[in-house]
Design an enzyme around this catalytic site. Structure first.
Site, PDB file in Angstrom:
ATOM      1  N   GLU A  46       0.833  -1.209   0.000  1.00 20.37           N
ATOM      2  CA  GLU A  46       0.000   0.000   0.000  1.00 20.37           C
ATOM      3  C   GLU A  46       0.864   1.254   0.000  1.00 20.37           C
ATOM      4  O   GLU A  46       2.095   1.199   0.107  1.00 20.37           O
ATOM      5  CB  GLU A  46      -0.938  -0.038   1.217  1.00 20.37           C
ATOM      6  N   CYS A  55      -1.864  -4.763  -5.690  1.00 18.90           N
ATOM      7  CA  CYS A  55      -2.401  -6.006  -5.128  1.00 18.90           C
ATOM      8  C   CYS A  55      -1.352  -7.109  -5.118  1.00 18.90           C
ATOM      9  O   CYS A  55      -0.437  -7.144  -5.963  1.00 18.90           O
ATOM     10  CB  CYS A  55      -3.576  -6.493  -5.965  1.00 18.90           C
ATOM     11  N   GLU A  57      -1.609 -10.205  -6.017  1.00 20.37           N
ATOM     12  CA  GLU A  57      -1.588 -11.048  -7.229  1.00 20.37           C
ATOM     13  C   GLU A  57      -0.696 -10.427  -8.301  1.00 20.37           C
ATOM     14  O   GLU A  57       0.075 -11.107  -8.975  1.00 20.37           O
ATOM     15  CB  GLU A  57      -3.005 -11.193  -7.809  1.00 20.37           C
ATOM     16  N   CYS A  90      -9.401  -9.137  -7.332  1.00 22.91           N
ATOM     17  CA  CYS A  90     -10.188  -8.000  -7.820  1.00 22.91           C
ATOM     18  C   CYS A  90     -10.248  -8.035  -9.348  1.00 22.91           C
ATOM     19  O   CYS A  90      -9.529  -8.807 -10.002  1.00 22.91           O
ATOM     20  CB  CYS A  90      -9.586  -6.682  -7.324  1.00 22.91           C
ATOM     21  N   CYS A  93      -6.909  -7.481 -11.215  1.00 22.55           N
ATOM     22  CA  CYS A  93      -6.020  -8.646 -11.155  1.00 22.55           C
ATOM     23  C   CYS A  93      -6.524  -9.756 -12.074  1.00 22.55           C
ATOM     24  O   CYS A  93      -5.730 -10.465 -12.698  1.00 22.55           O
ATOM     25  CB  CYS A  93      -5.890  -9.145  -9.718  1.00 22.55           C
TER      26      CYS A  93
HETATM   27  N1  THU Z   1      -5.975  -6.437  -2.437  1.00 22.15           N
HETATM   28  C1  THU Z   1      -5.167  -7.386  -2.987  1.00 22.15           C
HETATM   29  O1  THU Z   1      -3.993  -7.508  -2.631  1.00 22.15           O
HETATM   30  N2  THU Z   1      -5.692  -8.186  -3.958  1.00 22.15           N
HETATM   31  C2  THU Z   1      -6.958  -8.097  -4.441  1.00 22.15           C
HETATM   32  O2  THU Z   1      -7.310  -8.807  -5.374  1.00 22.15           O
HETATM   33  C3  THU Z   1      -7.900  -7.146  -3.843  1.00 22.15           C
HETATM   34  C4  THU Z   1      -7.350  -6.235  -2.818  1.00 22.15           C
HETATM   35  C5  THU Z   1      -5.418  -5.555  -1.411  1.00 22.15           C
HETATM   36  C6  THU Z   1      -5.199  -4.142  -1.869  1.00 22.15           C
HETATM   37  C7  THU Z   1      -5.270  -3.377  -0.572  1.00 22.15           C
HETATM   38  O3  THU Z   1      -3.968  -3.294  -0.013  1.00 22.15           O
HETATM   39  C8  THU Z   1      -6.144  -4.216   0.322  1.00 22.15           C
HETATM   40  O4  THU Z   1      -6.285  -5.471  -0.309  1.00 22.15           O
HETATM   41  C9  THU Z   1      -7.522  -3.626   0.575  1.00 22.15           C
HETATM   42  O5  THU Z   1      -8.132  -3.287  -0.607  1.00 22.15           O
END
Ligand code: THU
Length: 133
Positions: A46, A55, A57, A90, A93
Site C-alpha cells: 500500500e 495487489c 496477485e 479484484c 487482477c
Molecule cells: N488487495 C489485494 O492484494 N488483492 C486483491 O485482489 C484485492 C485487494 C489488497 C489491496 C489493498 O492493499 C487491500 O487489499 C484492501 O483493498
C-alpha cells in the site's frame, strides 16, 4: 497437480506476513505456479497515496515475469488474506491473470474455505486488443 496446488496455497499463506498494509490492515498473499513449474509469491503493497497500492496477485505475476521473462505463463494462482472471509482477486487482477494465464486455475479464500475455479469463470469476457487488419 493437487500437490502443486497445495504447495501454492502454502506459499501464499506464508507470504501474507510480509504484506505492507498499514492503511487497510488487510494483509494479502498470493503465489503463482508457472508452466515451467516455478512458484513466485507476492503481497499487497500500500501507499499513503492510496491509489498507488498494488495487489498481491499483480506483485506475484510481475515477479514471475521479472524472473522468467516475457514468455512466462501461469498454470495457477492462489490468493489468501490474513483475515477470515472471502478474498477473491479484484477485477484488475483478473484481467492481468488472463493476459499471462488464459487457462489458469485460480484458488482463493471463499466464504466457506478455499475455492478453485478457472480464470475464464471469474472473468468470462476479458479484454484483448483487436488483431491488426
Ligand atoms: N488487495 C489485494 O492484494 N488483492 C486483491 O485482489 C484485492 C485487494 C489488497 C489491496 C489493498 O492493499 C487491500 O487489499 C484492501 O483493498
Amino acid at each position: 497437480m493437487k500437490k502443486d496446488l497445495d504447495r501454492l496455497v502454502d506459499a501464499a499463506r506464508d507470504a501474507v506476513c510480509r504484506a505492507y498494509a498499514p492503511y487497510s490492515r488487510l494483509g494479502v498473499g498470493a503465489a503463482v505456479l508457472t508452466t515451467k513449474g516455478n512458484i513466485y509469491t507476492g503481497v499487497n503493497v500500500e501507499n499513503a497515496s492510496y491509489g498507488l497500492t498494488v495487489c498481491a496477485e499483480r506483485v506475484a505475476i510481475c515477479t514471475a515475469v521479472a524472473r522468467e521473462g516475457p514468455a512466462m505463463r501461469l498454470k495457477a494462482l492462489a490468493v489468501v488474506s490474513d483475515q477470515p472471509g472471502p478474498c477473491p482477486p479484484c477485477g484488475a487482477c483478473r484481467q492481468v491473470i488472463c493476459e499471462f494465464g488464459p487457462e489458469a486455475t485460480v484458488i482463493f479464500q471463499g466464504p466457506d474455505g478455499l475455492e478453485e475455479t478457472p480464470i475464464t469463470q471469474l472473468l468470462p469476457a476479458s479484454f484483448s486488443l483487436p488483431s491488426p487488419s
